[in-house]
Scaffold this motif. Structure first.
Motif, PDB file in Angstrom:
ATOM      1  N   LYS A 118       0.649  -1.350  -0.585  1.00 38.62           N
ATOM      2  CA  LYS A 118      -0.106  -0.092   0.069  1.00 38.62           C
ATOM      3  C   LYS A 118       0.976   1.491  -0.234  1.00 38.62           C
ATOM      4  CE  LYS A 118      -4.527   1.896   2.013  1.00 38.62           C
ATOM      5  NZ  LYS A 118      -5.386   1.657   2.920  1.00 38.62           N
ATOM      6  N   TYR A 119       1.807   0.834   0.565  1.00 38.24           N
ATOM      7  CA  TYR A 119       2.668   2.119   0.916  1.00 38.24           C
ATOM      8  C   TYR A 119       3.189   2.874  -0.799  1.00 38.24           C
ATOM      9  CZ  TYR A 119       6.590   5.640   1.629  1.00 38.24           C
ATOM     10  OH  TYR A 119       7.557   7.025   2.323  1.00 38.24           O
ATOM     11  N   TYR A 120       3.496   1.911  -1.683  1.00 36.05           N
ATOM     12  CA  TYR A 120       4.480   2.146  -2.476  1.00 36.05           C
ATOM     13  C   TYR A 120       3.605   2.233  -3.523  1.00 36.05           C
ATOM     14  CZ  TYR A 120       9.364   2.157  -0.553  1.00 36.05           C
ATOM     15  OH  TYR A 120      10.241   1.203   0.323  1.00 36.05           O
ATOM     16  N   CYS A 121       2.167   1.483  -3.707  1.00 37.13           N
ATOM     17  CA  CYS A 121       1.468   1.404  -4.504  1.00 37.13           C
ATOM     18  C   CYS A 121       1.019   3.230  -4.487  1.00 37.13           C
ATOM     19  CB  CYS A 121       0.454   0.718  -4.478  1.00 37.13           C
ATOM     20  SG  CYS A 121       1.105  -1.375  -5.285  1.00 37.13           S
ATOM     21  N   GLY A 122       0.539   3.021  -3.146  1.00 39.77           N
ATOM     22  CA  GLY A 122       0.211   5.010  -2.842  1.00 39.77           C
ATOM     23  C   GLY A 122       1.043   5.778  -3.778  1.00 39.77           C
ATOM     24  N   MET A 123       2.197   5.925  -3.739  1.00 36.52           N
ATOM     25  CA  MET A 123       3.350   6.568  -3.804  1.00 36.52           C
ATOM     26  C   MET A 123       3.435   6.769  -5.462  1.00 36.52           C
ATOM     27  SD  MET A 123       6.975   6.091  -2.064  1.00 36.52           S
ATOM     28  CE  MET A 123       8.239   7.341  -3.085  1.00 36.52           C
ATOM     29  N   CYS A 124       2.781   5.711  -6.131  1.00 40.68           N
ATOM     30  CA  CYS A 124       2.496   5.714  -7.537  1.00 40.68           C
ATOM     31  C   CYS A 124       1.784   6.045  -7.812  1.00 40.68           C
ATOM     32  CB  CYS A 124       2.936   4.237  -7.845  1.00 40.68           C
ATOM     33  SG  CYS A 124       4.622   3.664  -7.695  1.00 40.68           S
ATOM     34  N   LYS A 125      -0.103   5.854  -6.977  1.00 40.60           N
ATOM     35  CA  LYS A 125      -0.827   6.146  -7.529  1.00 40.60           C
ATOM     36  C   LYS A 125      -1.586   5.141  -8.803  1.00 40.60           C
ATOM     37  CE  LYS A 125      -1.217  10.644  -5.638  1.00 40.60           C
ATOM     38  NZ  LYS A 125      -1.305  11.979  -5.393  1.00 40.60           N
ATOM     39  N   ASN A 126      -2.282   5.853  -9.580  1.00 43.06           N
ATOM     40  CA  ASN A 126      -2.397   5.407 -10.539  1.00 43.06           C
ATOM     41  C   ASN A 126      -1.098   4.288 -11.958  1.00 43.06           C
ATOM     42  OD1 ASN A 126      -5.428   5.838 -10.045  1.00 43.06           O
ATOM     43  ND2 ASN A 126      -4.749   8.071 -11.070  1.00 43.06           N
ATOM     44  N   THR A 127       0.107   4.545 -11.439  1.00 42.60           N
ATOM     45  CA  THR A 127       0.422   3.911 -13.138  1.00 42.60           C
ATOM     46  C   THR A 127       1.745   2.610 -12.152  1.00 42.60           C
ATOM     47  OG1 THR A 127       2.420   4.887 -11.538  1.00 42.60           O
ATOM     48  CG2 THR A 127       1.555   6.304 -13.276  1.00 42.60           C
TER      49      THR A 127
ATOM     50  N   TYR B  84      -3.196  -0.757  -6.530  1.00 42.95           N
ATOM     51  CA  TYR B  84      -3.919  -0.544  -5.475  1.00 42.95           C
ATOM     52  C   TYR B  84      -5.901  -0.513  -5.517  1.00 42.95           C
ATOM     53  CZ  TYR B  84      -4.122  -1.527  -0.602  1.00 42.95           C
ATOM     54  OH  TYR B  84      -3.913  -2.631   0.864  1.00 42.95           O
ATOM     55  N   ASN B  85      -6.265  -0.805  -5.312  1.00 45.77           N
ATOM     56  CA  ASN B  85      -7.910  -0.728  -5.655  1.00 45.77           C
ATOM     57  C   ASN B  85      -8.117   0.969  -4.790  1.00 45.77           C
ATOM     58  OD1 ASN B  85     -10.579  -0.149  -5.106  1.00 45.77           O
ATOM     59  ND2 ASN B  85     -10.854  -2.383  -5.447  1.00 45.77           N
ATOM     60  N   GLN B  86      -8.557   1.546  -5.652  1.00 46.69           N
ATOM     61  CA  GLN B  86      -8.882   3.400  -5.050  1.00 46.69           C
ATOM     62  C   GLN B  86      -9.259   3.410  -4.162  1.00 46.69           C
ATOM     63  OE1 GLN B  86      -7.408   6.135  -6.577  1.00 46.69           O
ATOM     64  NE2 GLN B  86      -5.787   4.080  -7.716  1.00 46.69           N
ATOM     65  N   SER B  87     -10.680   2.900  -4.023  1.00 47.01           N
ATOM     66  CA  SER B  87     -11.906   3.164  -2.701  1.00 47.01           C
ATOM     67  C   SER B  87     -10.469   2.537  -1.668  1.00 47.01           C
ATOM     68  CB  SER B  87     -12.448   1.598  -3.242  1.00 47.01           C
ATOM     69  OG  SER B  87     -12.563   0.763  -3.214  1.00 47.01           O
ATOM     70  N   TYR B  88      -9.573   2.234  -1.449  1.00 44.37           N
ATOM     71  CA  TYR B  88      -8.608   1.466  -0.161  1.00 44.37           C
ATOM     72  C   TYR B  88      -7.207   2.971  -0.162  1.00 44.37           C
ATOM     73  CZ  TYR B  88     -11.501  -2.985  -0.089  1.00 44.37           C
ATOM     74  OH  TYR B  88     -12.030  -4.059   0.492  1.00 44.37           O
ATOM     75  N   LEU B  89      -7.516   3.319  -1.164  1.00 43.17           N
ATOM     76  CA  LEU B  89      -6.007   3.676  -1.248  1.00 43.17           C
ATOM     77  C   LEU B  89      -6.425   5.125  -0.767  1.00 43.17           C
ATOM     78  CD1 LEU B  89      -3.211   3.345  -2.302  1.00 43.17           C
ATOM     79  CD2 LEU B  89      -3.372   4.563  -4.770  1.00 43.17           C
ATOM     80  N   TYR B  90      -5.904   5.217   0.976  1.00 41.21           N
ATOM     81  CA  TYR B  90      -6.186   6.535   1.880  1.00 41.21           C
ATOM     82  C   TYR B  90      -5.506   7.353   1.512  1.00 41.21           C
ATOM     83  CZ  TYR B  90      -9.116   9.901   5.134  1.00 41.21           C
ATOM     84  OH  TYR B  90      -8.509  10.616   5.517  1.00 41.21           O
ATOM     85  N   LEU B  91      -5.084   8.339   1.048  1.00 44.45           N
ATOM     86  CA  LEU B  91      -3.871   9.280   1.049  1.00 44.45           C
ATOM     87  C   LEU B  91      -3.205   9.818   1.836  1.00 44.45           C
ATOM     88  CD1 LEU B  91      -2.974   9.379  -3.224  1.00 44.45           C
ATOM     89  CD2 LEU B  91      -2.422   7.124  -1.479  1.00 44.45           C
ATOM     90  N   SER B  92      -2.497  10.452   2.868  1.00 48.70           N
ATOM     91  CA  SER B  92      -1.881  11.609   3.309  1.00 48.70           C
ATOM     92  C   SER B  92      -2.501  13.330   3.296  1.00 48.70           C
ATOM     93  CB  SER B  92      -0.204  11.343   3.518  1.00 48.70           C
ATOM     94  OG  SER B  92       0.656  11.984   2.785  1.00 48.70           O
ATOM     95  N   GLN B  93      -2.528  13.913   2.280  1.00 45.39           N
ATOM     96  CA  GLN B  93      -3.281  14.440   1.823  1.00 45.39           C
ATOM     97  C   GLN B  93      -4.818  13.992   2.178  1.00 45.39           C
ATOM     98  OE1 GLN B  93      -1.643  13.111  -0.096  1.00 45.39           O
ATOM     99  NE2 GLN B  93      -1.746  13.414  -2.774  1.00 45.39           N
ATOM    100  N   ASP B  94      -5.517  13.461   2.201  1.00 44.64           N
ATOM    101  CA  ASP B  94      -6.970  13.292   2.570  1.00 44.64           C
ATOM    102  C   ASP B  94      -7.126  13.108   4.007  1.00 44.64           C
ATOM    103  OD1 ASP B  94      -6.923  12.799  -0.063  1.00 44.64           O
ATOM    104  OD2 ASP B  94      -7.187  10.550  -0.110  1.00 44.64           O
TER     105      ASP B  94
END
Length: 198
Positions: free
Chosen positions: A121-130, A187-197
């Motif tokens: 989740k950490y590394y997929c979150g850094m890459c977001k959609n890529t 990572y499924n976007q519905s779970y990808l809760y990022l720090s800026q949120d």
């Protein structure tokens, strides 16, 4: 939905499931916008709410292994979870897990799976959609697991299937220029809760 903020420390020698269970006892603090405060009458009474023993709880609260995750003030009978990730101008890395992810991890009761999901989740979150294409060996090395044990690679293959079947991740499988099998993880976007949120 409740969110759990976890410091991202890949080689941390902790039992994530013990930490999650303790975090579930936390009350919401408006000033921090997080469930980060556990008030208790006594350690024994708090231990009664958990699936593990008073001795295990004592080790968590008194030892060094969990010092990056929480602090205990025994005089005030308050445990503060570390959900503040600002240290001067440096932002401390963290992952935010949802109740759904915590429920998934508790169901499978596997500490390595906890570490794998948090890492992914950490590394997929850094890459977001890529997407992210780390290797099994990179995960094992970065998190302190043996790269010589075939069982570790078997576990990661099993985890990938579990996470895909649960709809948490999508895996794009391909061969690289050297014809080696590779995976790109999204990572499924519905779970990808990022720090800026937050």
């Amino acid at each position: 939905m409740k969110h759990y903020y976890i410091p991202f420390i890949p080689k941390a020698d902790i039992e994530y499931l013990h930490l999650f269970e303790l975090m579930e006892q936390a009350d919401y603090t408006p000033s921090t916008k997080a469930y980060d405060t556990i008030s208790y009458i006594s350690i024994s009474k708090l231990a009664e709410k958990l699936s593990y023993s008073r001795a295990t709880l004592d080790r968590i609260l008194n030892g060094d292994k969990y010092k990056d995750y929480l602090t205990a003030d025994k005089e005030k009978k308050v445990i503060k979870l570390n959900t503040s990730f600002k240290a001067g101008s440096i932002t401390q890395p963290f992952v935010c897990l949802t109740e759904t992810e915590i429920s998934f991890l508790r169901k499978h009761h596997d500490n390595k799976l906890c570490n794998y999901l948090i890492y992914m989740k950490y590394y997929c979150g850094m890459c977001k959609n890529t997407g992210q294409n780390f290797t099994a060996e990179q995960f094992l090395t970065n998190c302190g697991y043996s790269t010589r044990a075939n069982s570790n690679y078997d576990d990661l293959s099993r985890y990938n299937k579990l996470l895909e079947d649960a709809g948490i991740i999508t895996i794009i499988r391909y061969r690289d220029d050297d014809k080696k099998k590779r995976n790109t993880y999204k990572y499924n976007q519905s779970y990808l809760y990022l720090s800026q949120d937050r």
